[in-house]
Structure formats: C-alpha cells, structure tokens
Write a protein that holds these residues in place. Structure first.
Motif, PDB file in Angstrom:
ATOM      1  N   LEU A   1      44.479  13.634  46.531  1.00 56.33           N
ATOM      2  CA  LEU A   1      45.503  13.114  45.626  1.00 56.33           C
ATOM      3  C   LEU A   1      45.037  13.126  44.173  1.00 56.33           C
TER       4      LEU A   1
ATOM      5  N   ALA B   1      51.438   7.875  50.219  1.00 61.67           N
ATOM      6  CA  ALA B   1      50.788   8.358  49.002  1.00 61.67           C
ATOM      7  C   ALA B   1      51.806   8.976  48.070  1.00 61.67           C
TER       8      ALA B   1
ATOM      9  N   HIS C   1      45.082  16.762  43.033  1.00 61.70           N
ATOM     10  CA  HIS C   1      46.457  17.229  42.857  1.00 61.70           C
ATOM     11  C   HIS C   1      47.028  16.710  41.553  1.00 61.70           C
TER      12      HIS C   1
ATOM     13  N   VAL D   1      52.353  10.933  44.113  1.00 60.71           N
ATOM     14  CA  VAL D   1      51.698  11.663  43.028  1.00 60.71           C
ATOM     15  C   VAL D   1      52.688  11.869  41.895  1.00 60.71           C
TER      16      VAL D   1
ATOM     17  N   ASP E   1      42.161  10.508  49.370  1.00 59.72           N
ATOM     18  CA  ASP E   1      42.143  10.053  47.984  1.00 59.72           C
ATOM     19  C   ASP E   1      41.661  11.154  47.046  1.00 59.72           C
TER      20      ASP E   1
END
Length: 240
Positions: free
Chosen positions: A200, A233, A203, A235, A197
């Motif tokens: 992410l 995940a 990022h 992004v 987490d």
C-alpha cells in the motif's frame, strides 16, 4: 477527493510472483506456480530455464509468465542479453525483466547503457521490458539517470531491485523513480515487498507492479481486510 478501495483482486492484478532463487527444485518451483494460479496474480517471474515449464503448467490459468535477463548482475554482454531474450520469448515468455549494466550507469556511460537496454527492447518484439536499476547500489542522481536511460530506450517499466544485492525497494526511491519518468513508463517495486502495508505504501508512491515471493501473505491479509468492510485498505489515487 475520491479515495478508491484497493481490493485483494486489484492487488493480485499487480503482482509478479517471484520464483527466482537459484536453489529451488522443480517440485518447489511447481508449488510456487500453483500459488500464483491459486491467487490469480498477474504473472510469475521465473528463472530463464523454467520458462517453458511454467508456460505449460500455467496454461489456462490466465497467469502470464515472465523471466529475467542478465540476472542478477546485469554485466553480461549486450549480445548475450539479446540471445537470452530471444530464447525466453521462444519458450513463451510474455515479459522480460532485464538488469541494467550497473557499472556502466555508475560510470556515466549512459549511451552504452541505453544501447544495451534498447537492444533488449528490440529483441522483445513489443513485449513488456522492465529495467532493473538496483537502486540500493545507486545515488539519487544515478537513479534519475537510469530512469532516463530506460525511458529513452523504450522500456515499459523501471524496476527497483533484483533482491540479490543486499537491499530492496524503499518508498523514497520509488517516489523518485515515479517523478523521473513520464506517464507512459510505469514503476515496479521488488526486493523486500513482503506484506500488505508495504504494498500500500509503494502503491501510494506510484508503483503499479510488485515483484514478491510473499504473495500468499499479502493477498490473504488483503482478503481479510476486504471481509472486514470498515478495515478495508484504501489508497489515495491523487498521491501520484
């Protein structure tokens, strides 16, 4: 709006697996080098005295070897940082993570700090140099100033932390760093990067390289999410 998937393989390609604790034995270093090879991370970041050994052990794995310069305080002389850089390169280092002279930066001695970084960039001979700002010790204004120093001196990355100064990266600081440099300079987060987490979140704030010793946990969790399909995940690439 396109929202790409950030896979375990893509995350591995942004990790510098950190093997920097001063107390690590050679067998403990080897175990961590093997972790880096197993997960096929981008690189390891090892202590200067371990560079040649790491290059030999990782030969053929595709994992690059980087090291630290002026670590962890950044207060060694410029001449010492240059000598350390040249020795690391002679041993096979592909990238250098140097600590800025934090005291000079906080004193407003920006020309001196810039000359220090520029000398290491010159000694690197075109290899990637990342400038560690130690953001936990800096005000926002000092972070912006440090980013400017690094960019003007020709560094490829600005980096948050050593992990040895009582504080690590935060989403707010990495976002500030991303705003403070041009598109040719990248941002590395280190210090407290221990789970998926966090990777992410950073990022999404603009980080494209991560320094972490939590590689196995991060990439195992990422692989589990990949296998879950709908839980994978994601992004948003428009966020920076």
């Amino acid at each position: 709006m396109r929202v790409p998937t950030l896979t375990a393989t893509e995350i591995a390609g942004m990790i510098d697996h950190a093997i920097l604790k001063p107390e690590l034995t050679r067998s403990e270093v080897d175990a961590q080098l093997d972790v880096a090879a197993r997960y096929r991370v981008f690189s390891v970041c090892v202590r200067p005295g371990d560079v040649a050994h790491a290059v030999s052990r990782l030969d053929g794995t595709g994992v690059a070897v980087g090291t630290v310069i002026g670590f962890p305080h950044g207060t060694t002389s410029t001449a010492a940082k240059v000598a350390e850089s040249r020795a690391a390169i002679a041993d096979g280092a592909a990238e250098l993570d140097m600590v800025i002279n934090v005291g000079w930066l906080r004193s407003g001695l920006l020309d001196d700090a810039e000359s220090d970084v520029r000398a290491v960039v010159g000694a690197a001979g075109g290899r990637i140099v990342k400038v560690i700002l130690e953001t936990a010790l800096l005000s926002d204004e000092e972070i912006v100033a440090g980013c400017g120093v690094a960019e003007r001196a020709g560094a490829a990355f600005v980096k948050t932390s050593t992990g040895f100064a009582g504080g690590g990266a935060t989403p707010e600081h990495v976002a500030l760093m991303r705003r403070s440099v041009g598109p040719s300079v990248r941002v590395k987060a280190s210090g407290g990067v221990r789970d998926l987490d966090t990777v992410l979140a950073f990022h999404a704030a603009g980080v494209t390289r991560f320094g972490t010793s939590g590689t196995a946990t991060i990439l195992s969790d990422a692989a589990d999410r990949d296998a879950g399909g709908s839980t994978r995940a994601r992004v948003d690439d428009t966020s920076y």
